[in-house]
Structure formats: C-alpha cells, structure tokens
Design an enzyme around this catalytic site. Structure first.
Site, PDB file in Angstrom:
ATOM      1  CG  ASN A  22      -3.052   1.199   6.533  1.00  0.00           C
ATOM      2  OD1 ASN A  22      -4.162   0.254   7.455  1.00  0.00           O
ATOM      3  ND2 ASN A  22      -2.864   2.541   7.789  1.00  0.00           N
ATOM      4  CB  CYS A  69       9.981   6.186   7.278  1.00  0.00           C
ATOM      5  SG  CYS A  69      11.343   7.637   8.214  1.00  0.00           S
ATOM      6  CG  ASP A 129       4.551   4.382   2.734  1.00  0.00           C
ATOM      7  OD1 ASP A 129       4.330   4.873   3.765  1.00  0.00           O
ATOM      8  OD2 ASP A 129       4.316   3.245   2.547  1.00  0.00           O
TER       9      ASP A 129
END
Length: 310
Positions: A259, A38, A254
């Site tokens: 992106n 993360c 994540d």
C-alpha cells in the site's frame, strides 16, 4: 457483497514487489538488532489471503524475510499481522514457530477471536495487537470493539499498536491516552509534513510521548517524506523524536512495503539512514536493540546487556 476479484491472487495497485537489489548497508548494526515492523505475506497457496481483504499483496514468505534480514544485518524482528490475512493467524504462527525465539508477533484480534486462541498466540511469541484506523484497511474500530479486545488480552502484558494517518493522531489523542499498558504508534503516525512543524499532529505526538507509556515507531520515512530518496525531511523528523524520547522509540523496515505509491524503497538505504536518525552509538543501540527487547519481551540473547560477560 465481496468483490469476486478479491479472491484472485492478482496484486493490487500499491503492492509492488520489494526492491530487486537492495544495497549492502554501509552502517554496521549492533549485534541483536531488531526490525520492529515487518510483514510475512503468504505464500497464498499455503496461507490464503482473507476473502474480505481490501488489497492483494505479492507473496513475501518467511524465507524471503529471513534472507533480507540476513542481508541487512538484523537478527530479530517483530512480524505484524497484515490486514490482508485478517484474524487468521496461521501464517504468523508458522513464522513464530520457525523463528526459534528470534521473532515476536503483533496480532489482529477479530470479534470472534477467543481467549484460548489469544493464549495460543501468546505462547507462540505474540506480544501485541494492532488497531487500524486507516479507511483503506477497514472501518475504524469502535470504542466497544476496542474494549472487547482489551478484555480478552487482559493480563498478558501486550502492547497496543495504533495505525493512524496524519491529523488522526490528534483526533484520537484522548482515546490513545485512555488505553491501558504500553501503546506504540506506527510509522511516525504517517503525519503530513506539508502541515508544517507546528501541526496539531506533531504536537499530539510529542505530548503523547511525554506521558511515559506511549512509544513511537520511527519507521516509514519513505511513506512520510515529500522529497523522495533519501527522504531527508522525514529522516529529520524521525531523528527529532529519537532525541526527544530515546527510551520510547523503535524502528522497522516495513518490509515488503505494501500500500505505497511508486516503487518499493531500497531496504539497504533505510538501514543506512539510521546513521542520521540515531547518530550516536548509544542512541542507535537503544533504538534497534534495547528498546525492542523491552517493548516486545524478547528472550535474552547472547549480546543482550544482562547476558554479556566482560
């Protein structure tokens, strides 16, 4: 010349806000579960983003990350330094100091990062460094640059994290094999499922896992899937690797998902998908508790096997 727009705090395309209302997971995670990938981003007013960055995210400060982890049932996390911060690790050090042993970190070591700075990062809880091979983040590191980093982190036992995409995992297989210590490949190597089950990338991943020193993050199913939620194709791939090498896989959200294409995934759904990625309770505990504790050198907690009492 750096684009003046990069100095502005206007989010880049591909940097949507996190999901506005992630569901409460139906899956109860075991105590001590870890989000092994993360990011903490900003606030930019306190921790300015690097002027040479290639994207500008929406702020996702440490308090926001702590809140989503509490919502999801995660009590540990590995915070990966984002390329938008470069090798300025103030935001990571701030989070690790506030984490009270609950957090570990992964650094981005620049050419000017000194051994003294690296030792400071280690004392704070950093246990790895990341090599980005994705062109939208930076030019791929040269062998000389990699060796320079390895020399400066020598003796600390840090993990090398590899961020590649698609067929690059096959392209860089020899380099990955040559790296000392333990190596972890991020986000299922972001393989292209359109290449099919016999693709060179998947063959390389399995071959690398079989070496015994290379690990895989079965995170990023939302990035890899060609089907969209609930990402059944990528979940099946992740499950196959958990079965293939249960002692060398870790998982992460994540968060906050920079992106990406489209809207950010529902983090509650990502947790619930662990029921399919690691359907056996023993596999699940390995994936989210035992393996990250081993890989990232977390201090023992009250629910770790070596501290439990009958």
């Amino acid at each position: 010349m750096i684009d003046p727009a990069l100095h502005e705090a206007v989010p880049s395309p591909g940097c949507p806000p996190p999901h506005p209302a992630p569901r409460s997971p139906s899956l109860g995670l075991p105590p001590g579960s870890c989000d092994a990938h993360c990011h903490i981003l900003g606030p930019a007013a306190t921790f300015p983003y690097a002027p040479e960055r290639t994207f500008t995210p929406i702020d996702a400060p440490k308090e926001q990350l702590a809140a989503i982890h509490a919502h999801l049932g995660l009590s540990r996390a590995v915070v990966v330094q984002s390329s938008c911060n470069g090798s300025d690790h103030r935001v990571l050090l701030d989070a690790l100091t506030a984490g009270g042993g609950r957090l570990r970190g992964v650094a981005l070591i620049g050419g000017s990062t000194t051994r003294a700075e690296i030792e400071e990062l280690h004392r704070a809880g950093v246990r790895g460094f990341r090599l980005n091979f994705l062109p939208h983040l930076r030019a791929a590191p040269t062998r000389e640059e990699i060796d320079s980093v390895l020399e400066r982190v020598d003796g600390l036992g840090w993990v090398t994290e590899i961020h590649v995409k698609g067929q690059e995992v096959a392209q860089y297989e020899s380099l990955i094999r040559s790296l000392p210590g333990r190596v972890v490949i991020d986000h299922l190597a972001r393989v292209d499922l359109a290449d099919g089950p016999r693709s060179p990338a998947l063959h390389s991943l399995r071959t690398l896992l079989d070496t015994g020193d290379i690990w895989l993050k079965v995170s990023g199913v939302d990035r890899v899937s060609r089907q969209g939620p609930p990402y059944a194709d990528a979940v099946a791939l992740a499950a196959s690797f958990v079965t293939h090498a249960p002692e060398r896989v870790v998982w992460g959200t994540d968060y906050p998902h920079v992106n990406i294409e489209g809207a950010a995934p529902d983090d509650g759904l990502l947790v619930d998908l662990l029921a399919d990625i690691a359907p056996d309770p023993g596999l699940l505990r390995r994936l989210v508790v035992d393996n990250p504790v081993d890989l990232f050198d977390f201090p023992p907690g009250p629910h770790d096997p070596d501290t439990e009492r009958t």
